[in-house]
Enzyme design. Structure first.
Site, PDB file in Angstrom:
ATOM      1  N   GLU A  46     -36.232 -28.513  -6.038  1.00  0.00           N
ATOM      2  CA  GLU A  46     -35.707 -29.711  -5.360  1.00  0.00           C
ATOM      3  C   GLU A  46     -34.224 -29.857  -5.733  1.00  0.00           C
ATOM      4  O   GLU A  46     -33.845 -29.561  -6.871  1.00  0.00           O
ATOM      5  CB  GLU A  46     -36.484 -30.936  -5.896  1.00  0.00           C
ATOM      6  CG  GLU A  46     -35.983 -32.284  -5.404  1.00  0.00           C
ATOM      7  CD  GLU A  46     -36.586 -33.463  -6.207  1.00  0.00           C
ATOM      8  OE1 GLU A  46     -36.698 -33.378  -7.448  1.00  0.00           O
ATOM      9  OE2 GLU A  46     -36.938 -34.463  -5.559  1.00  0.00           O
ATOM     10  N   ASN A 111     -33.694 -36.647   0.887  1.00  0.00           N
ATOM     11  CA  ASN A 111     -33.972 -35.601  -0.101  1.00  0.00           C
ATOM     12  C   ASN A 111     -34.831 -34.585   0.662  1.00  0.00           C
ATOM     13  O   ASN A 111     -35.986 -34.862   0.987  1.00  0.00           O
ATOM     14  CB  ASN A 111     -34.715 -36.221  -1.286  1.00  0.00           C
ATOM     15  CG  ASN A 111     -34.885 -35.259  -2.437  1.00  0.00           C
ATOM     16  OD1 ASN A 111     -34.743 -34.048  -2.274  1.00  0.00           O
ATOM     17  ND2 ASN A 111     -35.209 -35.793  -3.604  1.00  0.00           N
ATOM     18  N   LYS A 128     -38.319 -35.888   1.991  1.00  0.00           N
ATOM     19  CA  LYS A 128     -39.205 -36.438   0.947  1.00  0.00           C
ATOM     20  C   LYS A 128     -39.702 -37.849   1.277  1.00  0.00           C
ATOM     21  O   LYS A 128     -38.910 -38.743   1.594  1.00  0.00           O
ATOM     22  CB  LYS A 128     -38.467 -36.449  -0.386  1.00  0.00           C
ATOM     23  CG  LYS A 128     -39.282 -36.867  -1.601  1.00  0.00           C
ATOM     24  CD  LYS A 128     -38.453 -36.667  -2.869  1.00  0.00           C
ATOM     25  CE  LYS A 128     -39.191 -37.031  -4.134  1.00  0.00           C
ATOM     26  NZ  LYS A 128     -38.337 -36.810  -5.323  1.00  0.00           N
ATOM     27  N   GLU A 147     -33.248 -42.525  -6.873  1.00  0.00           N
ATOM     28  CA  GLU A 147     -33.609 -41.913  -5.577  1.00  0.00           C
ATOM     29  C   GLU A 147     -33.785 -42.961  -4.488  1.00  0.00           C
ATOM     30  O   GLU A 147     -33.496 -42.715  -3.325  1.00  0.00           O
ATOM     31  CB  GLU A 147     -34.883 -41.072  -5.715  1.00  0.00           C
ATOM     32  CG  GLU A 147     -34.645 -39.781  -6.466  1.00  0.00           C
ATOM     33  CD  GLU A 147     -35.791 -38.816  -6.288  1.00  0.00           C
ATOM     34  OE1 GLU A 147     -36.095 -38.425  -5.163  1.00  0.00           O
ATOM     35  OE2 GLU A 147     -36.404 -38.453  -7.319  1.00  0.00           O
ATOM     36  N   CYS A 173     -41.296 -32.825  -5.334  1.00  0.00           N
ATOM     37  CA  CYS A 173     -41.403 -33.482  -6.631  1.00  0.00           C
ATOM     38  C   CYS A 173     -42.442 -34.595  -6.716  1.00  0.00           C
ATOM     39  O   CYS A 173     -43.614 -34.330  -6.833  1.00  0.00           O
ATOM     40  CB  CYS A 173     -40.045 -33.971  -7.105  1.00  0.00           C
ATOM     41  SG  CYS A 173     -40.091 -34.338  -8.872  1.00  0.00           S
ATOM     42  N   ASN A 198     -37.713 -31.982 -10.113  1.00  0.00           N
ATOM     43  CA  ASN A 198     -36.816 -32.318 -11.236  1.00  0.00           C
ATOM     44  C   ASN A 198     -37.541 -33.418 -11.988  1.00  0.00           C
ATOM     45  O   ASN A 198     -37.556 -34.571 -11.527  1.00  0.00           O
ATOM     46  CB  ASN A 198     -35.489 -32.911 -10.745  1.00  0.00           C
ATOM     47  CG  ASN A 198     -34.519 -31.896 -10.179  1.00  0.00           C
ATOM     48  OD1 ASN A 198     -33.570 -31.472 -10.845  1.00  0.00           O
ATOM     49  ND2 ASN A 198     -34.733 -31.511  -8.940  1.00  0.00           N
TER      50      ASN A 198
HETATM   51  N1  CDT Z   1     -37.530 -35.931  -8.663  1.00  0.00           N
HETATM   52  C1  CDT Z   1     -38.656 -36.651  -8.877  1.00  0.00           C
HETATM   53  O1  CDT Z   1     -39.321 -37.059  -7.931  1.00  0.00           O
HETATM   54  N2  CDT Z   1     -38.993 -36.914 -10.160  1.00  0.00           N
HETATM   55  C2  CDT Z   1     -40.075 -37.733 -10.566  1.00  0.00           C
HETATM   56  C3  CDT Z   1     -39.751 -38.321 -11.877  1.00  0.00           C
HETATM   57  C4  CDT Z   1     -40.710 -39.325 -12.338  1.00  0.00           C
HETATM   58  S1  CDT Z   1     -40.559 -40.873 -11.612  1.00  0.00           S
HETATM   59  C5  CDT Z   1     -39.046 -41.502 -12.131  1.00  0.00           C
HETATM   60  C6  CDT Z   1     -41.405 -36.993 -10.675  1.00  0.00           C
HETATM   61  O2  CDT Z   1     -42.395 -37.479 -10.127  1.00  0.00           O
HETATM   62  O3  CDT Z   1     -41.478 -35.954 -11.332  1.00  0.00           O
END
Ligand code: CDT
Length: 305
Positions: A46, A111, A128, A147, A173, A198
């Site tokens: 991502e 995204n 996304k 985000e 993600c 990420n």
């Molecule tokens: N990039 C992404 O969606 N990361 C989220 C981080 C946790 S929620 C702040 C994830 O679900 O991995």
């Protein structure tokens, strides 16, 4: 045989001041390695072209914020990746921040991920849907997760494309934590779901779960691979990026729910696996045969707002 030789091109950290061309050179190096190992499909993470910029608060209109979005795909800096992949006959999945202008002239930010086939043609685009984090600057946090400020909820839906011999879907993600993500694609016949992530090791609102990041990553994807009879291809951006530790453990998961390959570093690392689309039938024709065994009239509440 209906199969993909998959390479998962995990990335280590991308520095805030790393140029697009420097990052693309890293992607091309991993792509070339994948070619040497006989892969015909490679997954990147991502937001694979920049640092994970939602960790910082920027005012609307900030020039640094604007610099993280792609206005064209491919653009001047990403064209060499498309050229190299087509030359090697490798399809790929790539995540990036997308800036587009709609018919009314409004700027829209998503995204986004794309599926590019082995000829270099963009076959599918996904924006996304499950955007985590928050919208305003929350200064109590050691780092932000903005985000919800920097992206709109995607408008593409969850899809499944005819792609290089199989039915392939995409997610990004946080989508991987939600059962509906996989089921909506599996109901459209998806045999493989590709996703990039990420994931910070530290979750400021619930720090008592920090030691479970790796477990939660795999538990949701292994269960979902099995319950939907799909291959899951999961690619991390990993390592200590601008002081923030990101989870690695990129992996290839079989439709049985078994992890067949996993990254062992938090750096640029290629892992590979042979993914036979026919193996989805072991699950899809038996225990999770949707036509025979689902009872959708009992599930109505899950599609209510
Ligand atoms: N990039 C992404 O969606 N990361 C989220 C981080 C946790 S929620 C702040 C994830 O679900 O991995």
């Amino acid at each position: 045989k209906r199969m993909l030789n998959v390479g998962v091109a995990q990335l280590g950290p991308i520095a805030r001041n790393e140029t697009r061309s420097d990052v693309v050179a890293r992607l091309i190096k991993l792509l070339t390695q994948a070619g040497e190992k006989g892969c015909n499909f490679v997954a990147f993470p991502e937001l694979a072209l920049t640092t994970f910029f939602p960790r910082w608060f920027f005012e609307d209109g900030d020039a640094e914020l604007a610099s993280y979005y792609e206005k064209e795909m491919p653009g001047a800096e990403t064209q060499p990746l498309f050229d190299k992949a087509a030359e090697l006959g490798i399809g790929f999945y790539l995540g990036y921040a997308e800036l587009t202008t709609d018919e009314q002239g409004n700027e829209r930010r998503f995204n986004t991920s794309i599926l590019v086939d082995d000829k270099g043609t963009i076959t599918g685009k996904y924006r996304k849907i499950h955007l985590p984090g928050h919208k305003e600057n929350e200064t109590w946090r050691p780092f932000q997760h903005l985000e919800k400020r920097y992206f709109e909820v995607g408008d593409t839906g969850f899809n499944s494309w005819d792609f290089m011999g199989g039915k392939v879907g995409m997610a990004l993600c946080n989508d991987r934590r939600w059962p509906e993500t996989y089921r909506v694609m599996a109901l459209q016949g998806a045999e493989m779901i590709v996703l990039g992530y990420n994931t910070p090791m530290h979750y400021p609102p619930v720090p008592q779960h920090d030691h479970l990041q790796g477990f939660h990553n795999h538990v949701v994807m292994q269960a979902s691979a099995y319950q939907n009879g799909c291959w899951i291809i999961a690619c991390a951006k990993a390592g200590k990026e601008e002081g923030c530790d990101l989870l690695g453990q990129s992996c290839i998961i079989a439709p049985t729910g078994e992890i067949v390959a996993m990254a062992t570093t938090v750096e640029d690392e290629l892992i590979v696996g042979e993914c036979d689309f026919e193996r989805t039938r072991e699950i899809k024709e038996h225990i999770f045969n949707f036509d025979l065994h689902r009872v959708p009239e009992e599930y109505k509440i899950i599609s209510a707002p």
